[in-house]
Design a protein around this motif. Structure first.
Motif: not given
Length: 389
Positions: A187-215
């Protein structure tokens, strides 16, 4: 950590709540060591501790109550909503967002789903927070009927919750206990959520799994990269690659000292990531493209089928596996055992299935291992092991 919900008996999801954290961590270490003892782990590194609270970057909250007084939390044994807006293991960003979302549910007149009567629309909310404090908010609905009202009132939500970068409606028409449906309406202009870990930025789409604990995810990926740099493989596979956390970290170039140097460094191995989720592969490909990493690629497919179908000349030096709780299973384990792969990096969220898989690969021995406490206040944890032939 103390929890009023746990003490009152209204939520017992965190089975270790109230137990001293040092005791929790020591118990997880003992459990991992006992399960892997038959395989002679060469070296156990000290466990990686998490913060005791505020650690969850993703919350799946059942919506109950009524349209005028919605609850955000869980359902009790009788199917009534239990409000957990102040849950201490959720991030502060979640706790700040929940009251805003409750008001929005009433404003948009989205009736909570009644499990017993099979009436209403809003089943649950899935809210993910990035390391930069941005949110992905997903409304899991029975049908598209409320979508027009979601769109109409979305400006009000974004004004009250400006950190909401991505807002979606997920459609789950079936009456069954699953997380989400196949249809996702952004529903928004942006479709992905940037997840910045260490020197890598991962672009998370709605139905994509990501580890629950960022640190802890950050520590896990950094440790994996350190272990693998010492091996200096020419090629690697990342099976069950998800949104590419391991593959993207391995493929990032380094300078001669081992420091991260994406623009000038020594290239990492050529990495192929394989993942069944098309959405996760799309996320990983966007991250790869954004980072201009030419030596990594991702493809959608079954990990076992990919390995079994590979030509002998294409088998790499290193295979990374990060399977679901069931483990890699006997077929892939047998293939690894019979292959020429010299090292396997196995990241497991279930040490029992890791032990079963190790038993099927007797020539691949764990030379070092480490527990990462991804889920404080529960009995669950991640363990990563480096296997050498």
């Amino acid at each position: 950590m103390d929890c009023a919900y746990f003490d009152a008996g209204v939520c017992r999801s965190c089975s270790l709540m109230g137990e001293p954290y040092a005791t929790q961590l020591a118990g997880k270490q003992r459990h991992a060591e006992a399960l892997l003892a038959p395989f002679g782990v060469g070296r156990w590194l000290p466990p990686v501790a998490s913060g005791e609270r505020d650690y969850r970057n993703k919350a799946k909250m059942v919506v109950g109550g009524t349209v005028d007084a919605p609850t955000i939390g869980i359902l009790d044994a009788d199917g009534y909503g239990v409000d957990l807006e102040a849950c201490g293991i959720c991030s502060p960003g979640h706790r700040a967002a929940f009251p805003v979302l409750a008001r929005f549910i009433s404003l948009a007149r989205i009736a909570p789903y009644d499990v017993a009567r099979r009436t209403g629309e809003l089943k649950h909310l899935i809210v993910t927070e990035s390391p930069d404090g941005e949110l992905m908010v997903r409304f899991v609905l029975r049908s598209t009927e409320p979508v027009g009202r979601l769109r109409k009132h979305l400006p009000t939500l974004l004004a009250e919750l400006p950190q909401a970068r991505v807002v979606t409606a997920n459609i789950l028409p079936e009456h069954k206990a699953v997380l989400e449906g196949e249809q996702e309406l952004v529903l928004t202009e942006h479709q992905t959520l940037p997840m910045r870990l260490n020197d890598v930025t991962m672009h998370l789409r709605p139905q994509s799994f990501f580890q629950t604990n960022t640190a802890i995810a950050e520590a896990l990926y950094a440790e994996a990269r350190d272990w693998i740099r010492e091996l200096a493989p020419d090629r690697a596979w990342d099976l069950y690659s998800g949104v590419g956390g391991f593959a993207l970290h391995l493929a990032t170039p380094t300078d001669a000292s081992g420091e991260d140097a994406p623009d000038r460094g020594v290239p990492g191995p050529i990495v192929t990531g394989i993942e069944t989720s098309v959405e996760a592969v799309a996320s990983a490909e966007l991250s790869r493209s954004d980072a201009a990493l030419a030596r990594v690629r991702f493809a959608a497919g079954d990990a076992t089928a990919f390995a079994l179908g590979a030509a002998p000349a294409d088998v790499p030096d290193l295979v990374v596996v990060n399977p679901p709780r069931r483990g890699i299973g006997p077929e892939l384990a047998r293939w690894l055992e019979a292959s020429d792969v010299s090292h396997v990096l196995y990241s497991s969220c279930n040490a029992a299935s890791l032990a079963r898989d190790l038993a099927a690969m007797p020539s691949l021995r764990p030379v070092q291992a480490r527990v990462f406490d991804m889920f404080p206040q529960t009995t669950h944890f991640e363990v990563m092991a480096l296997l050498a032939r």
